[in-house]
Design an enzyme around this catalytic site. Structure first.
Site, PDB file in Angstrom:
ATOM      1  N   LYS A  90      -2.412 -14.882  11.466  1.00  0.00           N
ATOM      2  CA  LYS A  90      -3.730 -14.554  10.898  1.00  0.00           C
ATOM      3  C   LYS A  90      -3.723 -14.989   9.434  1.00  0.00           C
ATOM      4  O   LYS A  90      -3.151 -14.318   8.579  1.00  0.00           O
ATOM      5  CB  LYS A  90      -3.945 -13.043  11.014  1.00  0.00           C
ATOM      6  CG  LYS A  90      -5.389 -12.609  11.207  1.00  0.00           C
ATOM      7  CD  LYS A  90      -6.309 -12.948  10.083  1.00  0.00           C
ATOM      8  CE  LYS A  90      -6.141 -12.002   8.919  1.00  0.00           C
ATOM      9  NZ  LYS A  90      -6.961 -12.397   7.758  1.00  0.00           N
ATOM     10  N   GLY A 105       1.256  -9.514   1.536  1.00  0.00           N
ATOM     11  CA  GLY A 105      -0.041  -9.189   0.953  1.00  0.00           C
ATOM     12  C   GLY A 105       0.076  -7.972   0.059  1.00  0.00           C
ATOM     13  O   GLY A 105       1.148  -7.695  -0.495  1.00  0.00           O
ATOM     14  N   SER A 106      -1.003  -7.235  -0.038  1.00  0.00           N
ATOM     15  CA  SER A 106      -1.026  -6.117  -0.981  1.00  0.00           C
ATOM     16  C   SER A 106      -0.193  -4.942  -0.466  1.00  0.00           C
ATOM     17  O   SER A 106      -0.067  -4.727   0.748  1.00  0.00           O
ATOM     18  CB  SER A 106      -2.460  -5.662  -1.202  1.00  0.00           C
ATOM     19  OG  SER A 106      -3.015  -5.208   0.004  1.00  0.00           O
ATOM     20  N   GLU A 109      -1.059  -1.966  -0.635  1.00  0.00           N
ATOM     21  CA  GLU A 109      -2.005  -1.046   0.020  1.00  0.00           C
ATOM     22  C   GLU A 109      -2.102  -1.336   1.527  1.00  0.00           C
ATOM     23  O   GLU A 109      -1.966  -0.424   2.357  1.00  0.00           O
ATOM     24  CB  GLU A 109      -3.355  -1.262  -0.659  1.00  0.00           C
ATOM     25  CG  GLU A 109      -4.427  -0.319  -0.287  1.00  0.00           C
ATOM     26  CD  GLU A 109      -5.774  -0.842  -0.784  1.00  0.00           C
ATOM     27  OE1 GLU A 109      -5.825  -1.858  -1.500  1.00  0.00           O
ATOM     28  OE2 GLU A 109      -6.775  -0.221  -0.414  1.00  0.00           O
ATOM     29  N   GLU A 148       6.358  -8.115   2.826  1.00  0.00           N
ATOM     30  CA  GLU A 148       6.580  -8.715   1.509  1.00  0.00           C
ATOM     31  C   GLU A 148       5.340  -8.395   0.701  1.00  0.00           C
ATOM     32  O   GLU A 148       4.254  -8.909   0.973  1.00  0.00           O
ATOM     33  CB  GLU A 148       6.808 -10.223   1.657  1.00  0.00           C
ATOM     34  CG  GLU A 148       7.528 -10.839   0.484  1.00  0.00           C
ATOM     35  CD  GLU A 148       6.553 -11.397  -0.537  1.00  0.00           C
ATOM     36  OE1 GLU A 148       6.160 -10.609  -1.437  1.00  0.00           O
ATOM     37  OE2 GLU A 148       6.203 -12.568  -0.438  1.00  0.00           O
ATOM     38  N   GLU A 202      -0.261  -4.326 -10.579  1.00  0.00           N
ATOM     39  CA  GLU A 202      -0.226  -5.774 -10.359  1.00  0.00           C
ATOM     40  C   GLU A 202      -1.619  -6.344 -10.615  1.00  0.00           C
ATOM     41  O   GLU A 202      -2.579  -5.966  -9.941  1.00  0.00           O
ATOM     42  CB  GLU A 202       0.201  -6.055  -8.910  1.00  0.00           C
ATOM     43  CG  GLU A 202       0.298  -7.516  -8.588  1.00  0.00           C
ATOM     44  CD  GLU A 202       0.761  -7.787  -7.156  1.00  0.00           C
ATOM     45  OE1 GLU A 202       0.255  -7.143  -6.232  1.00  0.00           O
ATOM     46  OE2 GLU A 202       1.628  -8.649  -6.981  1.00  0.00           O
TER      47      GLU A 202
END
Ligand code: NAI
Length: 818
Positions: free
Chosen positions: A208, A260-261, A263, A282, A413
């Site tokens: 994706k 990605g994030s 969150e 990661e 970040e």
């Protein structure tokens, strides 16, 4: 040419003035790369893309699509399919159908396919570089010289692992169908990092891509198809987070790999809890860039440019926190400002720009918001005097000084071209500042003193440390984080493990309350032990907890009964609670020296041997206790003690032998891959084999330098409490092992929630495993469910698998030469 009138005198004058000005200013003119081939490729698809499933283009079931744009111009590039749940299901089914044949291919055959993919990337390098630059807004210099060559390198390197799989990873095979979710900052490179090891190991993939940058993944899927990759081995479902979430929740996906994030990483951790899906994450970073006063300052300035203005700072490992030794801070900031004044921001296809566009308006807003916050919180903001172009989403290089370590911009970040600088006085202060973040992805250390650099590098909590360099990546060297930057590595031998599992190893999460079965064999060393008996009434003794090297009463003073076979009371143990665990974790942290320093492996080996020796001296007593708690036969109890002593010997042996590696990366230098302890590991021991099971997990953790909070078997905890006195007489430093008895599953959940526990290994019920994985998302601690193993069988219950879980690889890049 011939039709152009000769310039008039005034024109000549203009030209010479212009030339003189250029000589004076040394400005560059635009040097645009042609967009033709990429735009033609888009046009050849009618400007619209479906999903790539089972080796062909298919339309999304719901018929939805979205626009992908060029952020440097805001021009629409193409319409791309928005995948939904049914599309994800179709892609997973295609991947499942392709799995048996793909995984059954000999490694050599898969190596040929990966080699073909590497060649396909090289042959279409220009198309891919331009397409990436258009879709992402990053400079063509970077896509052409870094992203695309590294993509090819990744496929070459992993063609090698496919070839060597059977010989280098004996007994291991693919995990199955892998769902991979990638971000927009390095779209094709992240694709390569994900799919090259997955395919090499024999997995099939549903990928994706990020919604902002789907085009190179689609182009790659088409190239792979043309290069002969079997249908269904790689499937691409485009769209926003929804198909990503569907992939995570799909029951027939065996592993999720996500970049990605933090969150979204947390959401994925929770969604996969208790499902048995393998997971690697990661995530973000706030990486320190440490400059000592003896560093070569001009190199440092160029390093900073690469650290934070490369890819507009939209880099998970960007050196976004500049930590400078006090004495040179002012001078370095001056030099940086002068350099920033010369940076060029502009259209991504211009070969002469330093920075391109920010990927999307939402990201630009996020950067602006955080910069405003930095100013509001009192830091000094500086930007060059020139203005950015206004026809795209641009943001200038930005430098903050006078930043407090607790400020938002020092902790969060930003993922943009914003550098935050702070000062330090001593190396110890530099390390403390560097580690003052929940993240742990990367760090740069700048000094001409290699002794200092190599002293500091192991102290920084980060998966990658670059010495006098920054943002170096290679397929041979693993990349990935510590702490909230995630877990798992991508690249190198260490990265392959994420896509492999032991074949024929049906590790099941199951309730382990079942009594241990007796094998009926005779114990080797203690088969003839005698159990001490006494006719006198026993002295009441309720074992306490073992925290910080001391036997301590549980916080609430409660105890719980321990029953033997037939419901007979065989003793009592302390009932630990949250406060006891807090004390144990604190003690374990205070004992961190256990994992540090040269020669520590030798020291740990000696202590593990000593523990084994002291256990051996009391073997009959321990066997008697096992028998009293679990029933069964005497010989089995004796064998359990013998096997525990042997296991301690195994890890004493390993303590100075679980070496790292020196990776061969294409720089003048070396990359040291060091196996570092994870930190404080919580260990919920198995119910079966109350002594052997506990030590099978505690010993590898200790051998590799971790400190431990152990939760013994709830049903049979007395072997663990007896063990206190063995530890007390074996020179084990206080706090290295802490033991808290009580309701193991409830305590394990509390440990999983504890933000200062770095990893949690859990043996117990399926519900307990789910609870632990779910709670671990708080600080992204690594979890491991070893499953229902046969703890008597050394092939299942000891060795490298355990050592791997007890360590994390730090790659230290050390360039050399004048
Ligand atoms: P994101 O984490 O939302 O997106 C990454 C990928 O996850 C995309 O493919 C997205 O479609 C997918 N995704 C989103 N929600 C999902 C869900 N619930 N389940 C499964 N997949 C899901 O990152 P985003 O929104 O693009 O960027 C936000 C911030 O994240 C950035 O400002 C930056 O701070 C950070 N980030 C960090 C990256 C890194 O490499 N560490 C990369 C991208 C963003």
């Amino acid at each position: 040419m011939g039709t152009t009138a000769p310039p008039t005198a005034t024109r000549w004058c203009d030209v010479t003035t212009t030339v003189a000005r250029i000589f004076e200013t040394m400005e560059w003119g635009p040097a645009p790369e042609a967009s033709g081939p990429a735009l033609e490729w888009i046009k050849s698809h009618g400007g619209r893309f479906g999903l790539f499933i089972g080796g062909r283009w298919v339309q999304p079931r719901a018929g939805e699509s979205f626009e992908t744009i060029n952020p440097a111009t805001r021009a629409v590039l193409a319409q791309v399919a928005q995948g939904g749940i049914e599309d994800v299901d179709a892609a997973v089914q295609a991947a499942r159908a392709a799995l048996p044949a793909w995984s059954a291919l000999p490694g050599h055959a898969r190596a040929r396919h990966l080699y073909a993919l590497a060649r396909a990337v090289q042959k279409h390098a220009r198309l891919l570089a331009v397409l990436e630059s258009l879709d992402n807004g990053k400079s063509i210099r970077e896509t052409r010289d870094l992203d695309i060559p590294l993509v090819a390198r990744h496929f070459y390197h992993h063609a090698g692992w496919a070839q060597l799989l059977e010989s280098e990873f004996p007994g291991y095979g693919p995990v199955g169908v892998v769902g991979q979710i990638i971000p927009w900052n390095f779209p094709l490179l992240m694709l390569a990092w994900k799919i090259a090891p997955a395919l090499a190991a024999g997995n099939t993939v549903v990928l994706k891509p990020a919604e902002f940058t789907p085009l190179t993944a689609l182009c790659f899927a088409e190239l792979a198809n043309t290069a002969g990759l079997p249908p269904g081995v790689l499937n691409v479902v485009t769209g926003d987070g929804r198909p990503g979430a569907a992939l995570v929740e799909h029951p027939q996906v065996d592993k999720i790999a996500f970049t990605g994030s933090t969150e979204v990483g947390r959401i994925i951790r929770r969604k996969t809890a208790g499902t048995g899906k393998k997971l690697t994450l990661e995530l973000g970073g706030k990486s320190p860039f440490i400059v000592f006063e003896d560093a070569d300052q001009d190199s440092v300035v160029e390093g900073v440019v690469d650290a934070i203005w490369f890819n507009q700072g939209q880099v998970c490992c960007a050196g976004s926190r500049l930590l400078v030794q006090e004495g040179i801070a002012e001078r370095l900031v001056q030099k940086l400002r002068a350099r920033m004044e010369k940076l060029r921001v502009g259209p991504s296809l211009d070969k002469a720009i330093d920075m391109g566009a920010i990927v999307a308006p939402v990201q630009l807003e996020r950067i602006r918001g955080l910069v405003d916050k930095g100013v509001a919180e009192g830091a000094t903001m500086w930007q060059p005097s020139w203005a950015c172009p206004t026809d795209g989403y641009f943001y200038p290089p930005t430098l903050f000084t006078g930043v407090s370590p607790a400020a938002t911009i020092a902790q969060v970040e930003i993922f943009g071209p914003v550098l935050v600088s702070m000062t330090f006085r001593t190396p110890a202060e530099a390390v403390a500042l560097a580690n003052n973040t929940p993240y742990g992805l990367a760090a740069s250390v700048w000094t001409e003193n290699i002794n200092l650099a190599l002293d500091v590098a192991p102290k920084i909590k980060a998966g990658v440390v670059w010495i006098n360099s920054t943002n170096l990546f290679d397929a041979a060297s693993g990349f990935g984080g510590y702490r909230e930057s995630g877990f798992g590595r991508e690249g190198g031998r260490e990265g392959m493990w994420a896509y492999l599992k032991l074949q024929n190893d049906e590790v099941r999460m199951q309730n382990e309350e079942a009594p241990a079965a007796s094998t009926g064999e005779t114990g080797i060393l203690h088969s003839a032990f005698s159990i001490p008996h006494s006719s006198l009434p026993p002295i009441d003794r309720t074992p306490k907890l073992f925290i910080g090297g001391k036997q301590v009463r549980p916080d609430q003073g409660y105890s719980r009964p321990v029953m033997g076979p037939g419901g007979r009371l065989v003793g009592e143990v302390g009932e630990g609670n949250r406060k006891d665990l807090r004390d144990a974790v604190e003690a374990a942290h205070a004992a961190a020296e256990w994992g540090r320093g040269g020669g520590a492996g030798h020291m740990r080996a000696q202590i593990l041997y000593y523990i084994a020796e002291n256990l051996s001296a009391r073997a009959p007593e321990f066997a008697a206790r096992i028998l009293a708690m679990t029933g069964g036969d005497e010989r089995q109890a004796g064998r359990e003690v013998d096997a525990t002593i042997a296991r301690l010997f195994t890890y004493a042996a390993w303590a100075d032998k679980y070496d790292g590696a020196v990776h061969q990366v294409p720089i003048r230098g070396v990359t040291l891959a060091m196996n570092e302890p994870i930190g404080v590991i919580g260990i919920a021991a198995p119910e079966r084999r109350p002594l052997l099971g506990l030590i099978s997990l505690v010993a590898p953790a200790l051998a590799t330098g971790n400190t431990v909070v152990a939760l013994p078997s709830s049903a049979h905890p007395l072997s663990a409490t007896d063990f206190y006195s063995v530890l007390e007489t074996s020179d084990l430093p206080s706090g290295v092992v802490n033991i808290v008895t009580g309701d193991k599953e409830a305590l394990a959940k509390l440990l999983a929630e504890h933000l200062d526990v770095d990893a949690l290994w859990f043996c117990g019920s399926a519900a307990g495993g789910k609870a632990v994985e779910d709670a671990s998302g708080g600080n992204m601690k690594q979890t491991w469910l070893p499953g229902a193993r046969d703890w008597d069988d050394a092939r299942q219950a000891e060795g490298r698998e355990f050592l791997r879980h007890a360590t994390q690889v730090k790659n230290i890049w050390i360039p050399y030469g004048e």
